[in-house]
Motif scaffolding. Sequence first.
Motif, short mmCIF file in Angstrom:
data_model
loop_
_atom_site.label_atom_id
_atom_site.label_comp_id
_atom_site.label_asym_id
_atom_site.label_seq_id
_atom_site.Cartn_x
_atom_site.Cartn_y
_atom_site.Cartn_z
N UNK A 70 -1.92 -13.20 32.89
CA UNK A 70 -2.78 -12.52 33.86
C UNK A 70 -4.18 -13.07 33.85
N UNK A 71 -4.72 -13.35 32.64
CA UNK A 71 -6.06 -13.92 32.53
C UNK A 71 -6.12 -15.30 33.16
N UNK A 72 -5.03 -16.08 33.01
CA UNK A 72 -4.99 -17.43 33.56
C UNK A 72 -4.74 -17.44 35.07
N UNK A 73 -4.48 -16.27 35.64
CA UNK A 73 -4.25 -16.21 37.08
C UNK A 73 -2.84 -16.53 37.49
N UNK A 74 -1.89 -16.57 36.56
CA UNK A 74 -0.49 -16.87 36.87
C UNK A 74 0.27 -15.56 37.02
N UNK A 75 -0.07 -14.83 38.08
CA UNK A 75 0.49 -13.51 38.28
C UNK A 75 1.99 -13.50 38.43
N UNK A 76 2.54 -14.41 39.23
CA UNK A 76 3.99 -14.43 39.47
C UNK A 76 4.74 -14.73 38.18
N UNK A 77 4.21 -15.66 37.41
CA UNK A 77 4.87 -15.99 36.14
C UNK A 77 4.82 -14.80 35.19
N UNK A 78 3.68 -14.07 35.21
CA UNK A 78 3.57 -12.88 34.37
C UNK A 78 4.58 -11.82 34.79
N UNK A 79 4.81 -11.69 36.10
CA UNK A 79 5.79 -10.72 36.60
C UNK A 79 7.19 -11.09 36.13
N UNK A 80 7.52 -12.39 36.18
CA UNK A 80 8.85 -12.83 35.74
C UNK A 80 9.04 -12.57 34.24
#
Length: 406
Positions: free
Chosen positions: A366-376
Motif C-alpha cells: 500500500x505504501x508503494x502504491x501497488x494497490x491491486x497487488x495488495x488486494x491480491x
Amino acid sequence: MTFWALLILTALLIAAFLGYAMFRGRKNREPAAAYDLRVYREQLAGVDRDLARGVVSEADAERVRTEISRRILAADAQMQAQTDQDGPPLWANVVAISVVAAVLVGGGFWMYRQMGAAGLPDQPLELRKEMAEALRADRPSQAQVEADLPAAPQPQLDESYAALLEQLRETVSARPDDLQGHILLAQHEANAGNFRAAYAAQQRVIELSGDAAPADAYSHLAEMMILSANGYVSPEAEEALKQALQRDPRHGPANYYLGQMMVQVGRPDIGYRIWIDALRVAPPGAPWVEAIYAQLDDLAFRAGVFNPPNIPAPSGPSREDIDAAAALTPEERQEMIQGMVNQLSDRLATEGGPVEDWAQLIAALGVLGEGQRAIDIMKEAVDIFAGDTEALELLDAAAFQAGIAQ
C-alpha cells in the motif's frame, strides 16, 4: 535563608569530621620500628618461659637472647634516627582540610542550584498523584493547544502531487459519504504534513465506519492529533487512544502514545509500565519499538526504576544499514525497498509464513502504491487464515493501513 544556612552548616560539620580523622591519624601514627621493638621484647619473654619449662638449654637460650638483643638495639637506633613526625607535614593537612571544606560547601551549593528547588514544599507521593490527576483533568483541549501554537509553515509539495491532492479534496467534498475517499484523503493529508486536515478526514472515516472501525483507525486519529499539537496528547487524543486499546489492548502505537501522555501529566511510573508491557508483546521490527528504546533509560530514571527488566533488544536493521540507506539516492532507496518487498512476497508464496508477515507485506504494498497487488495478496491471505479471527483482524488492519479496506 534557613535552608541555605542548614546546608552550609551540614557541609562544614562533614569537613570537620574528616579533618578530625586526618589529625587523629597523625597523632596515633607510630614508626614501624616501635612495632618491631614490641615483638622483640615479647620474644625475649618467650625465651625465658621456654627455659623455665626446660624446652631449651641454657646455652641455646643465651644465644637467642644475644640475637634478639642485637635486633632490639638496631630497632632502637632506627627509632632515634627517625623524626618525631612521619607522613605529610602539618601545613599539608591543613590545606587538604581547607580544600575538602571548600569542595563540600561550594560543590553542594552549586549542585543544589542546578538540580534542587529551594523553597519548594514537601511533596509526598500521594500529593504528587493528586497533582498529576488534577493536571490530567484540567489540561488544555486539542483546540486550545492548536490555537496557541504559531502558524505552521506550509509544506512545499511537488506541483503534480499538490494538484492531485487538491483534486482528491474536491472529489471527497463532493462525495461526503465515500469511505475509501476519506481514507485516502486522511493518508495523503498526513503525507503532506497537513495534520489538522488529516485528523479531520480520519474522524469522518470513523464516523462512516461506525462500530466496524478497527483499532488502527482510532490510533491514526490520535497520532494525527498529537502531531498537529507538536507532540502534546490532548484529552481528545487520549479518548481516541482508549478506543483503539478497547479494540486491541496490545496495539503498539496506541500504547506508545498513552505512555507519552502519562509522562506529560506527571506519572512517569505509569508511562514506564505501559511501555515495558508494550515491549514484551512487540512484534519484530515494529517502528514504535525503536522510539520507546530511545527514551526508555531516561524514563526509567524519572520513574525511579534502577533495575529495569531484561527486555530483548529490538530486531531490525543495524545502524550501518540505516546509514547506508540514507546515503542512497531516492531512486536507489525505492529500488532497495522494492527488492525487500519482492523478497518477502516470494518467501511467503513459496514457504508461507505467520500472519504478521502477510500483514506487513500488504501494508508495504500500500505504501508503494501497488494497490491491486495488495488486494491480491489480501485475498490469498484471507483464504489461508480463514477461521482464525485474530489473524483476520490483523489482516483487516493491514488492509486499512494500505488503503484497500472494503
